[in-house]
Design a protein around this motif. Structure first.
Motif, PDB file in Angstrom:
ATOM      1  N   PRO A 134       0.963  -1.124   0.039  1.00  0.00           N
ATOM      2  CA  PRO A 134       0.057   0.088   0.011  1.00  0.00           C
ATOM      3  C   PRO A 134       0.913   1.301   0.067  1.00  0.00           C
ATOM      4  O   PRO A 134       1.886   1.181   0.484  1.00  0.00           O
ATOM      5  N   HIS A 135       0.390   2.378  -0.482  1.00  0.00           N
ATOM      6  CA  HIS A 135       1.028   3.678  -0.414  1.00  0.00           C
ATOM      7  C   HIS A 135       0.195   4.529  -0.079  1.00  0.00           C
ATOM      8  O   HIS A 135      -1.147   4.520  -0.222  1.00  0.00           O
ATOM      9  N   ARG A 136       0.844   5.671   0.270  1.00  0.00           N
ATOM     10  CA  ARG A 136       0.108   6.834   0.740  1.00  0.00           C
ATOM     11  C   ARG A 136      -0.268   7.954  -0.248  1.00  0.00           C
ATOM     12  O   ARG A 136       0.284   8.084  -1.172  1.00  0.00           O
ATOM     13  N   VAL A 137      -1.421   8.271  -0.198  1.00  0.00           N
ATOM     14  CA  VAL A 137      -2.108   9.118  -1.132  1.00  0.00           C
ATOM     15  C   VAL A 137      -2.712  10.413  -0.372  1.00  0.00           C
ATOM     16  O   VAL A 137      -3.463  10.154   0.853  1.00  0.00           O
ATOM     17  N   LEU A 138      -2.425  11.646  -0.857  1.00  0.00           N
ATOM     18  CA  LEU A 138      -2.863  12.758  -0.169  1.00  0.00           C
ATOM     19  C   LEU A 138      -4.356  13.020  -0.777  1.00  0.00           C
ATOM     20  O   LEU A 138      -4.669  13.059  -1.889  1.00  0.00           O
ATOM     21  N   ILE A 139      -5.361  13.069   0.333  1.00  0.00           N
ATOM     22  CA  ILE A 139      -6.633  13.529   0.054  1.00  0.00           C
ATOM     23  C   ILE A 139      -7.022  15.149   0.040  1.00  0.00           C
ATOM     24  O   ILE A 139      -6.503  15.651   1.227  1.00  0.00           O
ATOM     25  N   THR A 140      -7.584  15.516  -0.918  1.00  0.00           N
ATOM     26  CA  THR A 140      -7.588  17.186  -0.754  1.00  0.00           C
ATOM     27  C   THR A 140      -9.324  17.191  -1.004  1.00  0.00           C
ATOM     28  O   THR A 140     -10.040  16.513  -1.248  1.00  0.00           O
ATOM     29  N   ASP A 141      -9.533  18.561  -0.678  1.00  0.00           N
ATOM     30  CA  ASP A 141     -10.863  18.960  -0.783  1.00  0.00           C
ATOM     31  C   ASP A 141     -11.130  19.650  -1.990  1.00  0.00           C
ATOM     32  O   ASP A 141     -10.320  19.458  -2.956  1.00  0.00           O
ATOM     33  N   ASP A 142     -12.460  20.064  -2.633  1.00  0.00           N
ATOM     34  CA  ASP A 142     -12.633  20.358  -3.770  1.00  0.00           C
ATOM     35  C   ASP A 142     -11.669  21.765  -4.397  1.00  0.00           C
ATOM     36  O   ASP A 142     -11.633  21.957  -5.600  1.00  0.00           O
ATOM     37  N   PHE A 143     -11.355  22.171  -3.601  1.00  0.00           N
ATOM     38  CA  PHE A 143     -10.433  23.357  -3.907  1.00  0.00           C
ATOM     39  C   PHE A 143      -8.954  23.158  -3.936  1.00  0.00           C
ATOM     40  O   PHE A 143      -8.062  24.098  -4.109  1.00  0.00           O
ATOM     41  N   GLY A 144      -8.456  21.762  -3.726  1.00  0.00           N
ATOM     42  CA  GLY A 144      -7.232  21.222  -3.675  1.00  0.00           C
ATOM     43  C   GLY A 144      -6.406  21.787  -2.483  1.00  0.00           C
ATOM     44  O   GLY A 144      -5.056  21.239  -2.510  1.00  0.00           O
TER      45      GLY A 144
END
Length: 154
Positions: A134-144
């Motif tokens: 597994p790898h890390r993924v950055l989760i962003t909101d609608d505005f980045g």
């Protein structure tokens, strides 16, 4: 009170003339020492050792020819010996070794065995499959804008 003589203080060169050498640079001292060894020590050593010069091939050849002539002039004789007789006791040994007296044996084909060995070797040399981590993924909101990190499987 009598004056005391000190061994530690500066003294004139007339008292110890051999100390003049100490004022010389190290390179000059080594040069003087090596010239002294070359002029005084090495000739005496060379005279005490008997060094023989290496003989040339021509000198060796002349010396051997002289020894042969001396041998023949003083009654020496050369006996002719047939090839292969000298060095053997009573001629009892066979000239050909025993391993070549048997007839040639048929060879066993090993093609299949060689293929099996090569297949095992290639299988061993093949790289192992990589594990999917597994790898890390950055989760962003609608505005980045970053919200959080999440782990995802491939």
């Amino acid at each position: 009170m009598a004056a005391r003589v000190s061994n530690h203080g500066p003294q004139s060169a007339s008292v110890r003339p051999h100390l003049k050498l100490l004022n010389l640079p190290v390179g000059r001292l080594l040069q003087l020492f090596s010239s002294f060894v070359a002029k005084a020590v090495l000739p005496t050593i060379a005279q005490s050792i008997d060094v023989k010069a290496a003989k040339s091939k021509a000198q060796e050849r002349r010396e051997i020819e002289h020894q042969i002539e001396h041998f023949l002039q003083h009654g020496g004789k050369v006996h002719a010996v047939e090839q292969g007789i000298s060095g053997r006791e009573l001629g009892g040994y066979k000239l050909t070794p025993a391993i070549f007296q048997r007839p040639k044996e048929p060879r066993t084909p090993l093609v299949e065995e060689i293929r099996a060995i090569e297949a095992r070797r290639i299988r061993r040399l093949a790289p192992a499959p990589k594990r999917k981590r597994p790898h890390r993924v950055l989760i962003t909101d609608d505005f980045g804008e970053p919200l959080r990190w999440s782990w995802r499987d491939n």
